[in-house]
Scaffold this motif. Structure first.
Motif, PDB file in Angstrom:
ATOM      1  N   ARG A 134       0.941  -1.407   0.074  1.00 26.21           N
ATOM      2  CA  ARG A 134      -0.157   0.045   0.107  1.00 26.21           C
ATOM      3  C   ARG A 134       0.776   1.128   0.002  1.00 26.21           C
ATOM      4  NH1 ARG A 134      -3.434  -0.332   5.448  1.00 26.21           N
ATOM      5  NH2 ARG A 134      -3.809   1.958   4.848  1.00 26.21           N
ATOM      6  N   PRO A 135       0.343   2.503  -0.316  1.00 28.11           N
ATOM      7  CA  PRO A 135       1.224   3.643  -0.469  1.00 28.11           C
ATOM      8  C   PRO A 135       2.029   3.946   0.741  1.00 28.11           C
ATOM      9  CG  PRO A 135      -0.840   4.030  -1.541  1.00 28.11           C
ATOM     10  CD  PRO A 135      -1.103   2.848  -0.841  1.00 28.11           C
ATOM     11  N   ARG A 136       1.512   3.891   1.907  1.00 32.53           N
ATOM     12  CA  ARG A 136       2.364   4.280   3.168  1.00 32.53           C
ATOM     13  C   ARG A 136       3.667   3.062   3.347  1.00 32.53           C
ATOM     14  NH1 ARG A 136      -1.894   2.729   7.749  1.00 32.53           N
ATOM     15  NH2 ARG A 136      -1.526   0.572   7.986  1.00 32.53           N
ATOM     16  N   LEU A 138       5.852   2.722   1.148  1.00 34.23           N
ATOM     17  CA  LEU A 138       6.809   3.547   0.167  1.00 34.23           C
ATOM     18  C   LEU A 138       7.550   4.101   1.043  1.00 34.23           C
ATOM     19  CD1 LEU A 138       4.531   4.692  -2.879  1.00 34.23           C
ATOM     20  CD2 LEU A 138       6.024   2.502  -2.609  1.00 34.23           C
ATOM     21  N   ILE A 155       3.602  11.456  -5.571  1.00 35.87           N
ATOM     22  CA  ILE A 155       3.974  10.417  -4.985  1.00 35.87           C
ATOM     23  C   ILE A 155       3.913  10.597  -3.480  1.00 35.87           C
ATOM     24  CG2 ILE A 155       5.773   8.638  -4.264  1.00 35.87           C
ATOM     25  CD1 ILE A 155       6.613   8.685  -7.393  1.00 35.87           C
ATOM     26  N   LEU A 158       0.616  10.371  -2.277  1.00 41.76           N
ATOM     27  CA  LEU A 158      -0.042   9.171  -2.266  1.00 41.76           C
ATOM     28  C   LEU A 158       0.416   8.708  -0.923  1.00 41.76           C
ATOM     29  CD1 LEU A 158       0.520   7.127  -5.477  1.00 41.76           C
ATOM     30  CD2 LEU A 158      -1.740   7.032  -4.115  1.00 41.76           C
ATOM     31  N   ILE A 159       1.586   8.765  -0.505  1.00 38.78           N
ATOM     32  CA  ILE A 159       2.194   8.259   0.597  1.00 38.78           C
ATOM     33  C   ILE A 159       1.236   8.912   1.716  1.00 38.78           C
ATOM     34  CG2 ILE A 159       3.937   8.102   2.390  1.00 38.78           C
ATOM     35  CD1 ILE A 159       5.873   7.907  -0.329  1.00 38.78           C
ATOM     36  N   ASP A 162      -2.175   7.967   2.620  1.00 38.48           N
ATOM     37  CA  ASP A 162      -2.278   6.682   3.327  1.00 38.48           C
ATOM     38  C   ASP A 162      -1.690   6.757   4.721  1.00 38.48           C
ATOM     39  OD1 ASP A 162      -3.256   3.915   3.393  1.00 38.48           O
ATOM     40  OD2 ASP A 162      -1.320   3.167   2.797  1.00 38.48           O
ATOM     41  N   LEU A 212       1.165  -0.477  -7.778  1.00 32.51           N
ATOM     42  CA  LEU A 212       0.127   0.328  -6.997  1.00 32.51           C
ATOM     43  C   LEU A 212      -0.404   1.274  -8.248  1.00 32.51           C
ATOM     44  CD1 LEU A 212       1.727   1.682  -3.689  1.00 32.51           C
ATOM     45  CD2 LEU A 212       0.395  -0.258  -3.986  1.00 32.51           C
ATOM     46  N   TYR A 217      -6.297   4.934  -6.550  1.00 33.83           N
ATOM     47  CA  TYR A 217      -6.217   6.152  -5.445  1.00 33.83           C
ATOM     48  C   TYR A 217      -6.545   7.399  -5.772  1.00 33.83           C
ATOM     49  CZ  TYR A 217      -3.454   2.145  -3.579  1.00 33.83           C
ATOM     50  OH  TYR A 217      -2.994   0.844  -3.053  1.00 33.83           O
TER      51      TYR A 217
END
Length: 337
Positions: A134-136, A138, A155, A158-159, A162, A212, A217
């Motif tokens: 999932r994004p977190r 990353l 990006i 996204l992080i 999440d 992803l 998202y």
């Protein structure tokens, strides 16, 4: 077929554009055969690939000829299609919203007249063993970057969305061979297009990868048109009949590519035999269900998608407030069937 990373650098090299065109030869019939047809030049956004499947299928079937159009397909070389539009040396150009918006902000008279693919097919790709789900996840990973502000904004968003720390480490991409970068741990994840890069890495190279998809998202980041087809507002005004005729045939080509992806793959491979047939056929199958949710509505764009993308750019200070989004696109020249 990699993401456009030269964000806010959409115009440059008019001299190179003219020199490039001077060295190109028509991709269609002989001059004597085409004398009674209207010349139309289309510039690709990259080397030939399955995003162009409907164009090559329409050309291979002679549908442009039947409509009285002598279509010449040009690869962009060192100069973007938007620059060729700006200098008046192309009628249409495949491009992406992340190039068209800044180009318009800099005064380029480019207007999107069709969405080639209805939704963004970008993903972040990584080795399955990386632990990313999932994004977190990353957070703390190394991103293989092309070096654009748009990448960082998307990006990081996204992080953060999440619940992760949006600060990330980056490593410049040495090449477009993501297989080497991932397997040699030059970076942990990279931005790719599923229709080409993910299929190549997973299905051709046999890598165990995860993705992803950006489209999963959209509560955090916008959807946008990449690629799209552009012309100029002056062309829309001066020759609307030609624009409508071209888009009518192009729409037919993409609807046919959705119905018969094998035929689209064959047409592309005939025009670009250097491509990997296995990759082309798999990619054509993938895009057959993604060029449009409804084949009859291929090419149509929505205010929500455009406003969402431009709003994101403005919110992240990648674009000055006040951009005229409505002037950047139109559906008015697409066929109504």
């Amino acid at each position: 077929m990699t993401p456009t990373r030269s964000f806010l650098a959409a115009t440059a090299g008019a001299t190179a554009a003219l020199a490039f065109l001077a060295g190109c030869s028509p991709a269609t019939a002989s001059d004597s055969d085409s004398a009674d047809r209207q010349p139309v030049t289309v510039v690709l956004d990259w080397t030939p690939n399955t995003n162009h499947g409907g164009l090559y299928l329409a050309e291979a079937n002679g549908w442009f000829d039947d409509a009285g159009l002598d279509v010449e397909i040009i690869e962009p070389g060192e100069t973007s299609g938007l620059q060729l539009l700006a200098t008046g040396h192309a009628d249409f150009a495949y491009s992406v919203a992340e190039s068209l918006v800044p180009a318009r902000a800099q005064g380029v008279d480019a207007v999107s007249v069709a969405a080639i693919v209805e939704h963004n097919t970008s993903s972040l790709i990584f080795e399955a063993s990386s632990g990313i789900t999932r994004p977190r996840d990353l957070e703390g990973k190394v991103y293989g970057t092309y070096g654009s502000d748009l990448e960082n904004a998307l990006i990081s968003q996204l992080i953060a969305c999440d619940g992760g720390d949006p600060e990330m480490a980056t490593a410049p991409l040495a090449s477009d061979d993501f297989r080497i970068g991932l397997s040699e741990h030059q970076f942990d994840f990279a931005w790719v297009f599923d229709a080409w890069d993910t299929i190549r890495l997973r299905d051709i190279d046999g890598m165990d990868v995860g993705t992803l998809p950006f489209l999963d998202y959209t509560q955090c980041i916008p959807d946008w048109y990449t690629p799209l087809l552009a012309t100029t507002a002056s062309t829309l005004t001066s020759d609307p009949t030609m624009v409508r005729a071209f888009l009518d045939v192009l729409s037919r080509g993409y609807r046919a590519a959705m119905e018969d992806p094998a035929a689209a793959a064959d047409a592309l491979l005939a025009a670009a035999p250097e491509l990997d047939p296995t990759l082309v056929r798999a990619s054509a199958d993938y895009l057959a269900t993604r060029y449009a949710d409804d084949a009859a509505a291929w090419g149509r764009q929505t205010p929500a998608t455009w406003n969402g993308f431009v709003g994101f750019l403005e919110a992240k200070d990648l674009l000055e407030d006040g951009f005229d989004t409505d002037a950047a696109w139109t559906n008015d020249y697409l066929p109504t069937h």
